[in-house]
Design an enzyme around this catalytic site. Structure first.
Site, short mmCIF file in Angstrom:
data_model
loop_
_atom_site.label_atom_id
_atom_site.label_comp_id
_atom_site.label_asym_id
_atom_site.label_seq_id
_atom_site.Cartn_x
_atom_site.Cartn_y
_atom_site.Cartn_z
N ASP A 32 0.84 -1.20 0.00
CA ASP A 32 0.00 0.00 0.00
C ASP A 32 0.87 1.26 0.00
O ASP A 32 2.09 1.18 0.13
CB ASP A 32 -0.97 -0.02 1.20
CG ASP A 32 -0.28 -0.53 2.47
OD1 ASP A 32 0.80 0.00 2.77
OD2 ASP A 32 -0.81 -1.46 3.12
N ASP A 204 1.22 4.97 -19.99
CA ASP A 204 1.03 3.58 -20.40
C ASP A 204 0.70 3.50 -21.89
O ASP A 204 -0.16 4.25 -22.38
CB ASP A 204 -0.15 3.02 -19.57
CG ASP A 204 -0.31 1.53 -19.72
OD1 ASP A 204 0.62 0.78 -19.36
OD2 ASP A 204 -1.38 1.09 -20.19
N GLU A 259 5.53 4.90 -22.54
CA GLU A 259 5.76 3.51 -22.93
C GLU A 259 5.37 3.38 -24.39
O GLU A 259 4.19 3.46 -24.74
CB GLU A 259 4.93 2.56 -22.07
CG GLU A 259 5.26 1.10 -22.39
CD GLU A 259 4.22 0.11 -21.88
OE1 GLU A 259 4.58 -1.06 -21.69
OE2 GLU A 259 3.05 0.49 -21.70
C1 NOJ Z 1 1.48 -1.83 -20.22
C2 NOJ Z 1 1.60 -2.08 -18.77
O1 NOJ Z 1 2.95 -1.98 -18.39
C3 NOJ Z 1 1.03 -3.46 -18.52
O2 NOJ Z 1 1.26 -3.90 -17.21
C4 NOJ Z 1 -0.45 -3.40 -18.81
O3 NOJ Z 1 -0.99 -4.70 -18.68
C5 NOJ Z 1 -0.70 -2.89 -20.23
N1 NOJ Z 1 0.10 -1.75 -20.56
C6 NOJ Z 1 -2.13 -2.50 -20.39
O4 NOJ Z 1 -2.39 -1.34 -19.66
#
Ligand code: NOJ
Length: 519
Positions: A32, A204, A259
């Protein structure tokens, strides 16, 4: 005229925390935010500059938080907004910056936006998600494959006789970023956290938010890949520019690291967009590169030639989506130590994944404990803090099994052993912090015998050399380069702790990596 100071995220070392697995204070077996706060002293001691918190927002947890049902809250599993504010303030008091994981491509299917969108074709939020009529044969609107399943990226909604798009789980419907109200709502989410004082975001799968208007089929020869690793639509860049403008309108160098899950550095490079796009982008080909000098030589050159002309590189060896690198590289700790020297001395911003500084390997997860739809439980095992039975958690049975050797490989045991890998990480982080060359300097790959790599880092009159032996045989590095020979250099940090403070001997032991400074 003096050069403007480099922004913090160029010289920083970031540390990824997967909150579920970091430290449990509530006793429910799940880490947490309070667990993070209580270990800030340790992170300060270690010497990292910033933490990236994986999602802690309210979520049904179909993808363990990457399915968000409220972007502006804290899931009760992880704590409260007040606890977040306290964590942020206490991190800042220690000069540790905090970036959040922002999940812009999809929400949870339980998010009120999707619930409303799904309520009918004439819902005011219908266009917030990607809805399409069936193909003429009644099947999915195109041939896109979702992540993990090898199945269509579409789910049929019988009441409205339409399909919705989800590049990940059916519980993660894709937002429609062509809808201006979505852009506005997601900008508001960023403002919510920026106003609270966060230093930026890890974004993400940011390369997915723009999609071709007509959603064309993927070429048949690529259908073994999920569409999430193929989507690279130009419309994304304008959307990212909007995000950049928003972040840059705040003071204090707010940063976004995207990412970009496209396994091609040249494609990743475009997301920097000549200074108008991402501040930083993850470049994953090195993450999937074997521990071999020739392969890494190629990756380092590739980053130099493709990423660097566009923006500042990043380096990652482990995260919550892949097997930990110690396991991937064959399990030997000495190799994991050499990898730490590589990661923390290459030109660019390194990202550590909590637990790699303990040399953790992936946990072995019995079948009846497997929970992740993407098979990634092993790298998400809980962090052991102490040698005791509960390893410093407020529970003895955490949500996943402990990683191997938790009795030895825990923070308490390794802090008291100066030869531990934890102390190696600390020495490397300290050496980096004290050297402008290591943080921001130029990098030149120098000749090295097969199986080894060496490179120099230089900023003004500050200079370092890095030597990495990727093999389990001894390698002689000849006395020739640099101009006055290797032997006059002093070992500043050695991956095995041997010979620090001594002149370099001209020999690299098996799996040995050295950071040298001029004698
Ligand atoms: C990339 C994230 O790092 C991963 O953990 C996730 O499952 C996918 N994107 C979808 O959000």
């Amino acid at each position: 005229m003096t050069e403007p100071a480099a922004p913090w995220w160029k010289s920083a070392v970031l540390y990824q925390i997967y909150p579920r697995s970091f430290a449990d204070t509530g006793g429910d077996g799940v880490g947490d935010l309070e667990g993070v706060r209580r270990h800030l002293d340790h992170l300060e001691w270690l010497g990292i500059d910033a933490i990236w918190l994986s999602p802690f927002y309210p979520s049904p947890m179909a993808d363990f938080g990457y399915d968000v049902s409220d972007y502006c809250g804290v899931d009760p599993l992880f704590g409260t907004l007040e606890e977040f504010d306290r964590l942020l303030a206490e991190a800042h008091a220690r000069n540790i910056r905090v970036i959040l994981d922002w999940v812009p491509n999809h929400t949870s299917d339980q998010h009120p936006w999707f619930v409303e969108s799904r309520s009918g074709r004439d819902s005011p939020k219908r266009n917030w998600y990607v809805w399409r009529d069936p193909a003429p044969d009644g099947g999915p609107p195109n041939n896109w494959i979702r992540a993990w399943g090898g199945t269509p990226a579409w789910t049929f909604d019988p009441p409205s006789d339409q399909w919705y798009l989800h590049l990940f789980l059916p519980e993660q419907p894709d937002l429609n970023w062509r809808e201006p109200a979505v852009v506005e709502a997601m900008h508001d989410v960023l403002r919510f956290w920026l106003d609270r004082g966060v230093d930026g975001f890890r974004m993400d799968v940011i390369h997915l938010i723009g999609k071709a208007a007509d959603l064309p089929d993927d070429p048949p020869e690529l259908l073994s890949n999920p569409h999430s690793s193929l989507n690279d639509d130009p419309s994304t860049h304008a959307l990212i520019r909007g995000l950049r403008d928003l972040l840059d309108s705040y003071d204090g160098d707010r940063m976004m690291v995207g990412e970009v899950f496209l396994l091609d550095a040249a494609l990743v490079a475009r997301y920097y967009d000549a200074g108008q796009g991402l501040h930083l982008a993850f470049n994953f080909p090195p993450l999937f590169t074997r521990w071999r000098a020739d392969k890494w030589h190629k990756r380092i050159e590739e980053v130099r030639d493709t990423i660097e002309p566009n923006g500042w590189p990043t380096w990652v060896l482990s995260n919550h989506d892949v097997q930990r690198h110690r396991t991937r590289y064959g399990g030997s700790e000495s190799r994991a130590r050499a990898a730490a020297v590589l990661l923390l001395t290459l030109r660019g911003t390194p990202f550590l994944y909590a637990g790699e500084e303990l040399g953790l390997e992936d946990a072995v997860i019995p079948q009846d404990r497997q929970v992740d739809p993407g098979g990634r439980d092993g790298c998400r095992a809980p962090i052991p803090w102490t040698s005791g039975r509960d390893h410093g958690w407020a529970s003895t049975e955490p949500w996943l099994p402990w990683p191997p050797e938790a009795d030895l490989r825990n923070v308490e045991a390794q802090r008291s052993d100066e030869r531990s890998i934890l102390h190696l990480y600390r020495r490397l982080l300290g050496a980096r912090r004290r050297s402008g060359a290591l943080q921001l300097g130029q990098q030149i790959l120098l000749d090295a015998p097969g199986g080894a790599l060496c490179w120099s880092r230089t900023l003004d009159d500050d200079q370092r050399l890095v030597l990495v032996n990727f093999t389990d045989a001894t390698v002689e590095l000849p006395a020739a380069p640099p101009p006055d020979g290797w032997q006059r250099w002093i070992v500043q940090v050695a991956s095995d702790g041997q010979g620090e403070g001594q002149p370099y001997s001209g020999t690299l032991g098996p799996d040995q990596a050295l950071l040298l400074r001029p004698g």
